[in-house]
Scaffold this motif. Sequence first.
Motif, PDB file in Angstrom:
ATOM      1  N   THR A 158       0.809  -1.220   0.000  1.00  0.00           N
ATOM      2  CA  THR A 158       0.000   0.000   0.000  1.00  0.00           C
ATOM      3  C   THR A 158       0.837   1.262   0.000  1.00  0.00           C
ATOM      4  OG1 THR A 158      -0.045  -0.025   2.402  1.00  0.00           O
ATOM      5  CG2 THR A 158      -1.875  -1.091   1.257  1.00  0.00           C
ATOM      6  N   GLY A 159       2.079   1.156   0.501  1.00  0.00           N
ATOM      7  CA  GLY A 159       2.889   2.361   0.603  1.00  0.00           C
ATOM      8  C   GLY A 159       2.487   3.257   1.748  1.00  0.00           C
ATOM      9  N   PHE A 160       1.732   2.708   2.694  1.00  0.00           N
ATOM     10  CA  PHE A 160       1.337   3.488   3.867  1.00  0.00           C
ATOM     11  C   PHE A 160       2.185   3.112   5.078  1.00  0.00           C
ATOM     12  CE2 PHE A 160      -3.113   3.969   2.061  1.00  0.00           C
ATOM     13  CZ  PHE A 160      -3.012   5.339   1.922  1.00  0.00           C
ATOM     14  N   ALA A 195       6.542  13.792  14.702  1.00  0.00           N
ATOM     15  CA  ALA A 195       5.804  13.548  13.461  1.00  0.00           C
ATOM     16  C   ALA A 195       6.581  14.096  12.269  1.00  0.00           C
ATOM     17  CB  ALA A 195       4.426  14.195  13.537  1.00  0.00           C
ATOM     18  N   ARG A 196       7.186  15.226  12.481  1.00  0.00           N
ATOM     19  CA  ARG A 196       7.957  15.815  11.396  1.00  0.00           C
ATOM     20  C   ARG A 196       9.190  14.977  11.083  1.00  0.00           C
ATOM     21  NH1 ARG A 196       8.428  21.676   9.430  1.00  0.00           N
ATOM     22  NH2 ARG A 196      10.302  21.514   8.177  1.00  0.00           N
ATOM     23  N   THR A 213       7.909  12.127   8.916  1.00  0.00           N
ATOM     24  CA  THR A 213       7.614  12.492   7.524  1.00  0.00           C
ATOM     25  C   THR A 213       8.892  12.803   6.769  1.00  0.00           C
ATOM     26  OG1 THR A 213       7.124  14.721   8.308  1.00  0.00           O
ATOM     27  CG2 THR A 213       5.262  13.352   7.763  1.00  0.00           C
ATOM     28  N   ASP A 214       9.829  13.471   7.426  1.00  0.00           N
ATOM     29  CA  ASP A 214      11.076  13.771   6.732  1.00  0.00           C
ATOM     30  C   ASP A 214      11.803  12.488   6.330  1.00  0.00           C
ATOM     31  OD1 ASP A 214      10.542  16.411   6.949  1.00  0.00           O
ATOM     32  OD2 ASP A 214      12.147  16.894   8.360  1.00  0.00           O
ATOM     33  N   ASP A 272      10.216  11.006   3.305  1.00  0.00           N
ATOM     34  CA  ASP A 272      10.288  11.770   2.067  1.00  0.00           C
ATOM     35  C   ASP A 272      11.096  11.006   1.020  1.00  0.00           C
ATOM     36  OD1 ASP A 272       8.909  14.152   1.838  1.00  0.00           O
ATOM     37  OD2 ASP A 272      10.738  15.272   1.410  1.00  0.00           O
ATOM     38  N   GLY A 294       8.535   7.156  -1.262  1.00  0.00           N
ATOM     39  CA  GLY A 294       7.284   6.719  -1.866  1.00  0.00           C
ATOM     40  C   GLY A 294       6.273   6.266  -0.828  1.00  0.00           C
ATOM     41  N   GLN A 329       3.769   6.910   2.378  1.00  0.00           N
ATOM     42  CA  GLN A 329       2.964   8.020   2.847  1.00  0.00           C
ATOM     43  C   GLN A 329       2.515   7.783   4.277  1.00  0.00           C
ATOM     44  OE1 GLN A 329      -0.778   9.087   0.701  1.00  0.00           O
ATOM     45  NE2 GLN A 329       0.321  11.002   0.535  1.00  0.00           N
ATOM     46  N   LEU A 330       2.485   8.853   5.025  1.00  0.00           N
ATOM     47  CA  LEU A 330       2.170   8.739   6.448  1.00  0.00           C
ATOM     48  C   LEU A 330       0.683   8.852   6.708  1.00  0.00           C
ATOM     49  CD1 LEU A 330       3.375   8.568   9.304  1.00  0.00           C
ATOM     50  CD2 LEU A 330       3.313  11.060   9.354  1.00  0.00           C
ATOM     51  N   LEU A 331       0.188   7.933   7.500  1.00  0.00           N
ATOM     52  CA  LEU A 331      -1.165   8.048   8.039  1.00  0.00           C
ATOM     53  C   LEU A 331      -1.029   8.443   9.490  1.00  0.00           C
ATOM     54  CD1 LEU A 331      -2.935   4.841   6.691  1.00  0.00           C
ATOM     55  CD2 LEU A 331      -3.427   7.206   6.082  1.00  0.00           C
ATOM     56  N   LEU A 332      -1.412   9.674   9.810  1.00  0.00           N
ATOM     57  CA  LEU A 332      -1.176  10.175  11.151  1.00  0.00           C
ATOM     58  C   LEU A 332      -2.462  10.203  11.954  1.00  0.00           C
ATOM     59  CD1 LEU A 332       1.115  11.434  12.855  1.00  0.00           C
ATOM     60  CD2 LEU A 332       0.343  13.654  12.057  1.00  0.00           C
ATOM     61  N   MET A 336      -6.463   2.233  11.210  1.00  0.00           N
ATOM     62  CA  MET A 336      -5.229   2.276  10.432  1.00  0.00           C
ATOM     63  C   MET A 336      -4.977   0.943   9.730  1.00  0.00           C
ATOM     64  SD  MET A 336      -3.898   5.244  10.687  1.00  0.00           S
ATOM     65  CE  MET A 336      -3.979   6.732  11.676  1.00  0.00           C
TER      66      MET A 336
END
Lengths: 350, 350
Positions: free
Chosen positions: A77-79, A96-97, A100-101, A104, A107, A109-112, A129
Amino acid sequence: MKKADSSKGSNPRPGEAQKLTMTEVAKYVGVSAMTVSRAFRQDASVSEETRKRIMDAVDALGYVLDQSAGSLSSRRTGFIAALVPSINNSNFSDTARGITDALDNTGLQLLLGYTDYSTEREEQLIESMLRRRPEGIILTGGSHTQRARRMLENAAIPVVETWEIPERPINHVVGFSNSEAMSLLVRELAGKGYRRFGYIGGTTARDTRGSQRRSGFLKTVEELGLGVGRLISFGVPPISMEQGAQAIISMLERWPDTEVVLCVSDLSAFGAIMECRRRGMRVPEDIAIAGFGDYEISSICHPRITTINVDCYGIGKQAAARLLDALQTGDAVRNEITLTSYKVVLREST
Amino acid sequence: MKKADSSKGSNPRPGEAQKLTMTEVAKYVGVSAMTVSRAFRQDASVSEETRKRIMDAVDALGYVLDQSAGSLSSRRTGFIAALVPSINNSNFSDTARGITDALDNTGLQLLLGYTDYSTEREEQLIESMLRRRPEGIILTGGSHTQRARRMLENAAIPVVETWEIPERPINHVVGFSNSEAMSLLVRELAGKGYRRFGYIGGTTARDTRGSQRRSGFLKTVEELGLGVGRLISFGVPPISMEQGAQAIISMLERWPDTEVVLCVSDLSAFGAIMECRRRGMRVPEDIAIAGFGDYEISSICHPRITTINVDCYGIGKQAAARLLDALQTGDAVRNEITLTSYKVVLREST
DNA sequence: TTCCAGTATGTTATCGATATCACGCTTGTC
DNA sequence: GACAAGCGTGATATCGATAACATACTGGAA
């Protein structure tokens, strides 16, 4: 298809954005859908010329890849899911940052989600989730409901717990001992000659990191033979600046001779200091106050606040790195504890 | 299936969590997969008894619904995308919280991204969000790259722009005029007798809300016949507390007789005030300072900071509400501007 | 009694991409 | 000159759920 039909009827600019799929792009270019699919991935073998033609068509038509379809087929899924107690607290949003960094350009993606310091809400969030089939999950803390643990085990994905050292880790851990960190601060301040210690924190045990800090405080004060630590619990965690202000009032009423007060976080420490100054007290001369977390405010305000610097951003970054590791190596379940650094920062408030 | 085979071989506890699908659950209960699917939704007609048997089986087996498969078929992903400039800034994380709160119990999940105040990064994020086929998207601000606009139009989903009033809105807007808000603050302070106005903000035009505040400041100072506003630009937005401190130094060096300084945000105002106090200046007697945004800190610190209160949380909540509206009614493209409130909060710093 | 409406469930096709295998062509090796 | 290897591409099955239609059964109205 009723919906599609009706929207077609009412759409002010029809015939344009109507269900554009990879197949349309393929037809437009004159190749198979499979080749278009390959053109979107770097590893796949498509001639440079074909790829260019395809990408031009993608641009011209305004096609956007549909990953929800792709992930069903590829089973990836890339999640990545991450749960933090609060996104309004800058310590956790730094984490959280960091996550995500680190994600980056991978590919992924973050589910927060934010749990609001509740394990029940955490359980709920974990379920929602997992319905998205994330490839890994990052949690804050080590307290989870039994059902949450079970779901995580069944999911068979790497799990990273952060911000503390759970007694019974699920999988990976990236954190530090809140109790020892607070203990270190107590020792430093005792070394400066302070004797009568107070502590300000939230009321309940919802915030496990808060409780750990408090128990580190109590244990160390006792070990040092400084008598009994003076505790004020005020407000539901996370306690605010305002609550810190109110707590220091209680503290001073009950134990007016307190020399130094440690707070569960810089925010409450800041509130407490401002309240003291407003009452004409000098910090640290009349009372010393320290915080926890090294928020930006503590190095700017007047007086600057003594605190424990925690590598919030690094926790996120490393947690994500552990996760990426686990995904790359495909290692099943490698339990590993990554300790993050913390240090006492002595400033003007003590 | 090579992957599945190998993982099967190396899995330490085989036969348990192996690809558990709705069909397995259905077999276990002795019904069809369709019935299991129905049992998961409230609207569908399944007898109470069957639903209970199914849910018991789900519990026993530890099955978790796979939405990525479901959304392909139903053409509803249940995602809402939201882009904010930064998640470390409490104004925007309040907005994010407003959004998540509004989405609670709707079955919709938030995909959150932060643009770092860059339209290029925003464009990139919009694309990666659209790949997940969100049912709606919430943006901050009205500046977007051309390609971003095009992608959003093609996506044919409701778009909500927030935090300002774009000149050329894409779709819905939930925001306020930053320029008028700042203008109001200038007028209030001029009313209190202040005459020589300064302004502290970031350097570039990356932060459109910041520029709007500045232009509101300049325009109003001029309108009131107070001469020319004194501008200090310092640092790349969002400017920090530390940068606010440095900016006030420049301001005082260049225009020592400045009476009142307005800052682009409370954070820089706070930094500026602390710097002044550290230098032995009295606020507001020697210099008055005001902020923007009404962060928690401004009502707690000493002196308390005059500012503009903005309904950050409400912006998020209302933006999500507009989106839910649009999804429910299925209204194609209804452009509508929802103005959110703001108010001047006069405190001790002016 | 017959028929219709409504409820509970099953069957089949499909969502839009990707995994996998197959195929044709080129190149180089012995 | 035959054959293996590699590259670029296509055909088909499939991922796991849900939409849409079909069907069995129930109870009540005519």
